[in-house]
Design an enzyme around this catalytic site. Structure first.
Site, short mmCIF file in Angstrom:
data_model
loop_
_atom_site.label_atom_id
_atom_site.label_comp_id
_atom_site.label_asym_id
_atom_site.label_seq_id
_atom_site.Cartn_x
_atom_site.Cartn_y
_atom_site.Cartn_z
N CYS A 10 0.78 -1.28 0.01
CA CYS A 10 -0.02 0.09 -0.05
C CYS A 10 0.95 1.15 -0.01
CB CYS A 10 -0.96 0.09 1.15
SG CYS A 10 -2.00 1.49 1.37
N CYS A 28 0.01 4.62 6.93
CA CYS A 28 -0.63 4.46 8.21
C CYS A 28 0.28 3.59 9.18
CB CYS A 28 -2.14 3.61 7.98
SG CYS A 28 -3.01 4.54 7.00
N CYS A 41 -0.39 -0.21 10.33
CA CYS A 41 -0.54 -1.21 9.16
C CYS A 41 0.19 -2.00 8.88
CB CYS A 41 -1.56 -0.37 8.13
SG CYS A 41 -2.27 -1.92 6.95
N CYS A 98 -16.81 -9.35 4.10
CA CYS A 98 -16.08 -7.93 3.89
C CYS A 98 -15.01 -8.06 3.03
CB CYS A 98 -15.66 -7.35 5.21
SG CYS A 98 -17.14 -7.32 6.68
N CYS A 154 -20.05 -6.33 2.09
CA CYS A 154 -19.41 -4.91 2.61
C CYS A 154 -18.24 -4.93 1.83
CB CYS A 154 -19.34 -4.78 4.03
SG CYS A 154 -18.47 -3.24 4.60
N CYS A 183 -20.16 1.60 7.49
CA CYS A 183 -19.27 0.99 8.62
C CYS A 183 -18.29 1.73 8.80
CB CYS A 183 -19.09 -0.50 8.10
SG CYS A 183 -17.95 -1.22 9.38
N ARG A 243 -18.93 -3.92 16.74
CA ARG A 243 -18.55 -5.14 16.39
C ARG A 243 -16.97 -5.09 16.89
NH1 ARG A 243 -17.76 -5.11 10.22
NH2 ARG A 243 -20.15 -5.03 10.34
#
Length: 387
Positions: free
Chosen positions: A65, A69, A72, A109, A142, A202, A272
């Site tokens: 990516c 972040c 991550c 998801c 999702c 979400c 969740r």
């Protein structure tokens, strides 16, 4: 106990607590922990009974990516030895999703690393959604693809997507300390685009990144204002090779207090229990079911969870039941026909923060790196998934 009685009464009325009340809850002692769980459990049962919704993650594209972040393992510059692969083909993703559905998952998801999808990526994911829906007509899908551009949410909705996930992760005031390649406002904008397209929003948080109690309250109050249908609560998995690999700030007791605070602030929302529950809650996971009404089944994106059967056994042993496909997750007043995601009575009353510094890790806390296992099975491999 006056605090807990007040929070219960407000939760049953869907009334927003004050910031001081939320901060006071986070500051309660371990001696009060079971009282806190019991109080929040009353609110959870009011709106969701003893049902537990199961969700299943399919990592469509793993690693590499361009975003930075800090939490991550797929980030720019990550040295974490995770699985790295490009887009799964629709048939591969459909097969992975089928394993989760067979394990009892009501929602699948679909997640992809990256800043956000290109139009070609949206086409690819749309084909995957259609393939899954063709095989499992009733399953909720999702998508979680990063920052959305104009019109992309509408296209995902047209392809059959039911929801879109994009977490706020942390407070607006500290967001720049965690990520520099995009902004907190970018994340809010993507959630609002999803809502405008008619997708169920979400959006949640990650706890355990060195944030203060005030930061936690800030992000949860912001989530209440944003009004998603689902709020995933992640606990940082300190992966080796990431900037936060040494950040072990959480105890099982603190995790439970955080979950209780989220439940009181978002009483009628699907809360969740997401990534990191096995690492930080450990043997106290069953207590969390009295606070949340939704969990992920099996593995996560780049790390392994406990076995799917262990999850099912835990739910049954704790006296809860898996939510069926025909059952509506949200209370009736939150269905779209009733005016969107739900009514939030009143705003956030300004008040002084009572916690300005990050809590110091207890001397008894030690890095439990033995509990963090990189995912080596399921999507992107030739091994059977954990579901």
């Amino acid at each position: 106990m006056d605090l807990l009685n007040t929070l219960v009464e407000k939760g049953l009325r869907r009334e927003l607590p004050t910031r001081d009340e939320a901060l006071a809850l986070l500051a309660t002692s371990d001696d009060m922990l079971l009282d806190v769980v019991a109080a929040a459990g009353k609110v959870r049962r009011q709106w969701f009974g003893r049902r537990v919704k199961l969700n299943y993650l399919v990592n469509l594209k793993s690693g590499l990516c361009p975003e930075d972040c800090s939490y991550c393992s797929q980030r720019l510059g990550s040295k974490a030895e995770i699985l790295k692969y490009t887009w799964l083909k629709p048939d591969e993703a459909k097969k992975a999703a089928a394993a989760g559905v067979a394990g009892g998952a009501k929602r699948v998801c679909l997640v992809a690393s990256g800043r956000g999808p290109t139009d070609r990526d949206v086409d690819r994911v749309s084909q995957t959604i259609e393939a899954i829906k063709e095989q499992h007509e009733d399953v909720e899908v999702c998508a979680c693809l990063g920052l959305l551009s104009e019109g992309q949410a509408d296209r995902l909705r047209s392809a059959g997507a039911d929801a879109y996930n994009h977490n706020l992760n942390t407070s607006e005031g500290t967001y720049g300390d965690i990520t520099t390649t995009h902004t907190y406002a970018d994340r809010v904008d993507t959630v609002q685009q999803a809502q405008a397209a008619g997708l169920s929003a979400c959006s949640g948080l990650i706890a355990g990144m060195g944030e203060t109690d005030a930061d936690l309250v800030d992000v949860v109050f912001s989530l209440r204002e944003l009004d998603p249908d689902s709020v995933p609560v992640n606990f940082l998995i300190p992966m080796e090779g990431t900037p936060l690999a040494k950040d072990w700030h959480l105890t099982p007791q603190r995790c439970l207090r955080i979950l209780a605070m989220v439940r009181f602030v978002c009483p009628d929302v699907e809360v969740r229990l997401a990534g990191g529950r096995e690492v930080h809650l450990r043997s106290m996971q069953p207590l969390a079911l009295h606070l949340v009404n939704s969990i992920f089944l099996g593995d996560y994106l780049t790390s392994e969870g406990q076995s799917g059967q262990t999850d099912l056994d835990m739910i049954a042993d704790a006296g809860f039941e898996v939510e069926g496909a025909a059952t509506k997750t949200l209370p009736e007043h939150r269905v779209p026909e009733a005016g969107g995601c739900g009514a939030h009575g009143g705003g956030c009353a300004p008040c002084g923060d009572t916690a300005e510094t990050a809590p110091e890790p207890s001397e008894s806390l030690a890095a439990r790196t033995d509990l963090v296992a990189v995912r080596r099975r399921g999507a992107g491999t030739d091994l059977a998934p954990n579901a």
